[in-house]
Design a protein around this motif. Structure first.
Motif, mmCIF file in Angstrom:
data_model
loop_
_atom_site.group_PDB
_atom_site.id
_atom_site.type_symbol
_atom_site.label_atom_id
_atom_site.label_comp_id
_atom_site.label_asym_id
_atom_site.label_seq_id
_atom_site.Cartn_x
_atom_site.Cartn_y
_atom_site.Cartn_z
ATOM 1 N N PRO A 1 94.311 -28.046 59.443
ATOM 2 C CA PRO A 1 93.149 -27.905 58.802
ATOM 3 C C PRO A 1 92.772 -26.485 58.599
ATOM 4 O O PRO A 1 92.620 -25.861 59.499
ATOM 5 N N TYR B 1 90.086 -23.596 56.755
ATOM 6 C CA TYR B 1 88.814 -23.193 55.825
ATOM 7 C C TYR B 1 88.498 -21.947 56.069
ATOM 8 O O TYR B 1 88.255 -21.322 57.152
ATOM 9 N N GLU C 1 90.718 -19.079 55.849
ATOM 10 C CA GLU C 1 91.294 -18.672 57.119
ATOM 11 C C GLU C 1 92.632 -17.759 56.552
ATOM 12 O O GLU C 1 93.446 -17.399 57.220
ATOM 13 N N ASP D 1 90.678 -26.613 53.184
ATOM 14 C CA ASP D 1 89.195 -27.644 53.249
ATOM 15 C C ASP D 1 88.284 -26.689 52.278
ATOM 16 O O ASP D 1 87.149 -26.473 52.766
ATOM 17 N N ASN E 1 84.420 -28.205 50.267
ATOM 18 C CA ASN E 1 84.550 -28.282 51.643
ATOM 19 C C ASN E 1 84.269 -29.652 52.051
ATOM 20 O O ASN E 1 82.791 -29.846 51.989
ATOM 21 N N GLY F 1 84.934 -30.441 55.642
ATOM 22 C CA GLY F 1 84.602 -30.734 56.779
ATOM 23 C C GLY F 1 85.999 -30.758 57.696
ATOM 24 O O GLY F 1 86.960 -31.507 57.190
ATOM 25 N N LYS F 2 85.931 -30.553 58.822
ATOM 26 C CA LYS F 2 87.369 -30.484 59.548
ATOM 27 C C LYS F 2 87.815 -31.834 59.795
ATOM 28 O O LYS F 2 88.819 -32.388 59.790
ATOM 29 N N ALA G 1 89.485 -33.160 56.838
ATOM 30 C CA ALA G 1 90.899 -32.434 56.809
ATOM 31 C C ALA G 1 91.917 -33.042 57.629
ATOM 32 O O ALA G 1 92.780 -33.232 57.253
ATOM 33 N N ASP H 1 94.594 -26.225 65.481
ATOM 34 C CA ASP H 1 93.880 -25.454 64.557
ATOM 35 C C ASP H 1 94.732 -23.998 64.165
ATOM 36 O O ASP H 1 95.670 -23.715 65.049
ATOM 37 N N VAL H 2 94.406 -23.613 63.072
ATOM 38 C CA VAL H 2 95.123 -22.351 62.623
ATOM 39 C C VAL H 2 94.721 -21.011 63.160
ATOM 40 O O VAL H 2 95.583 -20.028 63.264
ATOM 41 N N GLN I 1 93.911 -20.551 68.408
ATOM 42 C CA GLN I 1 93.286 -20.973 69.811
ATOM 43 C C GLN I 1 93.717 -22.179 70.548
ATOM 44 O O GLN I 1 93.822 -22.601 71.662
ATOM 45 N N ARG J 1 88.858 -16.599 69.469
ATOM 46 C CA ARG J 1 89.855 -16.310 68.217
ATOM 47 C C ARG J 1 89.650 -14.990 67.961
ATOM 48 O O ARG J 1 88.893 -14.075 68.140
ATOM 49 N N ASP K 1 86.125 -15.801 61.932
ATOM 50 C CA ASP K 1 85.033 -16.410 62.746
ATOM 51 C C ASP K 1 84.860 -17.666 62.916
ATOM 52 O O ASP K 1 85.657 -18.609 62.040
ATOM 53 N N SER K 2 84.316 -18.344 64.141
ATOM 54 C CA SER K 2 84.234 -19.862 64.158
ATOM 55 C C SER K 2 83.517 -20.340 63.323
ATOM 56 O O SER K 2 82.376 -19.538 62.910
ATOM 57 N N LYS K 3 83.586 -21.480 62.658
ATOM 58 C CA LYS K 3 83.032 -21.909 61.659
ATOM 59 C C LYS K 3 81.672 -22.675 62.036
ATOM 60 O O LYS K 3 81.078 -23.407 61.246
HETATM 61 N N1 UDP Z 1 87.911 -26.151 59.618
HETATM 62 C C1 UDP Z 1 88.096 -26.791 58.689
HETATM 63 N N2 UDP Z 1 86.924 -27.126 57.955
HETATM 64 C C2 UDP Z 1 85.605 -26.802 58.111
HETATM 65 C C3 UDP Z 1 85.600 -25.992 59.462
HETATM 66 C C4 UDP Z 1 86.859 -25.412 60.234
HETATM 67 O O1 UDP Z 1 89.059 -27.268 58.120
HETATM 68 O O2 UDP Z 1 84.818 -27.266 57.485
HETATM 69 C C5 UDP Z 1 89.055 -25.663 60.446
HETATM 70 C C6 UDP Z 1 89.318 -23.958 60.605
HETATM 71 O O3 UDP Z 1 89.910 -23.707 59.757
HETATM 72 C C7 UDP Z 1 90.238 -24.190 62.048
HETATM 73 C C8 UDP Z 1 89.507 -25.312 62.578
HETATM 74 O O4 UDP Z 1 88.839 -26.294 61.804
HETATM 75 O O5 UDP Z 1 91.504 -24.389 61.836
HETATM 76 C C9 UDP Z 1 88.822 -25.097 63.799
HETATM 77 O O6 UDP Z 1 87.658 -24.291 63.278
HETATM 78 P P1 UDP Z 1 87.003 -23.172 64.136
HETATM 79 O O7 UDP Z 1 87.829 -22.413 64.715
HETATM 80 O O8 UDP Z 1 85.930 -22.708 63.284
HETATM 81 O O9 UDP Z 1 86.171 -24.096 65.310
HETATM 82 P P2 UDP Z 1 86.217 -23.750 67.023
HETATM 83 O O10 UDP Z 1 87.431 -23.382 67.343
HETATM 84 O O11 UDP Z 1 84.994 -22.836 67.058
HETATM 85 O O12 UDP Z 1 85.727 -25.135 67.441
#
Ligand code: UDP
Ligand code: MG
Length: 314
Positions: free
Chosen positions: A9, A11, A13, A43, A71, A73-74, A77, A94-95, A98, A200, A204-206
């Motif tokens: 997924p 978003y 990125e 997404d 969008n 949401g994950k 996706a 995740d892309v 992480q 990361r 930024d974290s979403k």
């Molecule tokens: N992502 C997505 N849609 C969203 C939010 C996040 O597809 O609405 C994807 C994002 O591109 C990433 C993964 O979900 O590949 C994890 O997101 P993020 O790193 O922000 O989350 P965290 O690692 O902080 O839990």
């Protein structure tokens, strides 16, 4: 030869996609006996994510992309990615790197050993705020206590599954998807592997605190009706207490007559009960809103464009 689908997924990125692809294919090319396919899900990004994905798909035939109309949401996706995956095994990643691609080798090994799924869990949240770490731990404790699924502390969405398990996951058609819970709920043998997580490097974290809070509520409400039971319990407790209080005051009035004081305590009780009732209503509301959304049977996402079609024509 078996195929492994990598569902990613994305978003907003644009900064990490190329690095991710480079690092990931470095690993996959070192793994023999398997064919890999990528399914990138855009997404509803507002940056160059989609263009980069299109570019990748032109360079590498094994790259598929799906692009949403907005969008969603994950969770949506991941669902779209899983739905269009064809592999004998599917891994969600995740892309933002992480989820270290080098774990793929270990995952494949365990799957070959007969596990239905191999999931990664974080052991140390490097670079993460103490605040978030604390709440995340508390959340998993609570949800495991009150619901019928058991989610490992530090569980991530980084997981490789067999086709059979993916099909089970996809057969759950609920609108409000809490994938971490669904993975556990469907059962099957899961092997947990540990890795150290890092902050990361780019982008930024979403997740904001508010979105994490909503995610936590989602997790509880999707997999447990305990809050409803708790609110009925509190209701019954207060009913009993107030009955005792009533009996006590009644007897006291018969013996000593009516006295005026008691205004303050009355107000206290009234406002307190008002608060309890609102909480109970709120909890019922959370469940009711789920029923409402489920009853609409809305699609979870819309695909605006993808290169899945062109693949079919070949
Ligand atoms: N992502 C997505 N849609 C969203 C939010 C996040 O597809 O609405 C994807 C994002 O591109 C990433 C993964 O979900 O590949 C994890 O997101 P993020 O790193 O922000 O989350 P965290 O690692 O902080 O839990
Ligand atoms: Mg991340």
């Amino acid at each position: 030869m078996k195929t492994i689908s990598i569902v990613v997924p994305c978003y907003n990125e644009e900064k990490v996609i190329d690095t991710f692809y480079a690092k990931c294919s470095e690993i996959t090319s070192s793994i023999n006996n398997y064919v890999f396919e990528y399914i990138f899900v855009n997404d509803g990004s507002s940056d160059a994510t989609l263009n980069l994905l299109k570019h990748l798909s032109l360079m590498d035939k094994s790259v598929r992309y799906i692009s949403f109309s907005r969008n969603f949401g994950k969770e949506a996706a991941m669902l779209a990615g899983l739905t269009s995956s064809k592999g004998d095994y599917v891994v969600v990643m995740d892309v933002d790197l992480q989820h270290p691609p080098k774990l793929l080798t270990t995952m494949i090994k365990h799957i070959e050993d007969g596990y239905d799924s191999v999931a990664a869990k974080r052991v140390k949240r490097n670079g993460e705020s103490k605040f978030r770490g604390y709440f995340s731990k508390k959340f998993y404790r609570i949800i495991n206590k009150i619901s019928d699924v058991n989610i490992e502390v530090g569980a991530t969405d980084y997981r490789m599954m067999t086709r059979q398990m993916v099909d089970s996951v996809l057969s759950l058609k609920e609108y409000h998807r809490f994938t971490k819970g669904i993975f556990e709920w469907v059962g099957y043998d899961t092997k947990w592997i540990e890795y150290e997580s890092f902050d990361r490097e780019v982008g930024d974290s979403k997740w904001s605190f508010w979105s994490l809070f909503k995610y936590a509520i989602e997790g509880v409400v999707s997999f447990s009706t305990t809050p409803l039971k708790v609110s009925s319990f509190i209701g019954i407790m207060f009913a009993v207490l107030s009955f005792i209080y009533f009996a006590f005051t009644f007897c006291k009035t018969l013996i000593t007559g009516i006295d005026m004081p008691g205004y303050a305590s009355t107000i206290c009780i009234v406002t307190f009960l008002g608060g309890v009732q609102l909480i109970a209503l709120g909890i019922i509301g959370e469940y009711l809103s789920r029923v409402y959304m489920e009853s609409k049977k809305r699609p979870l996402y819309f695909i605006k464009e993808s290169n899945l079609e062109s693949e079919k024509e070949e």
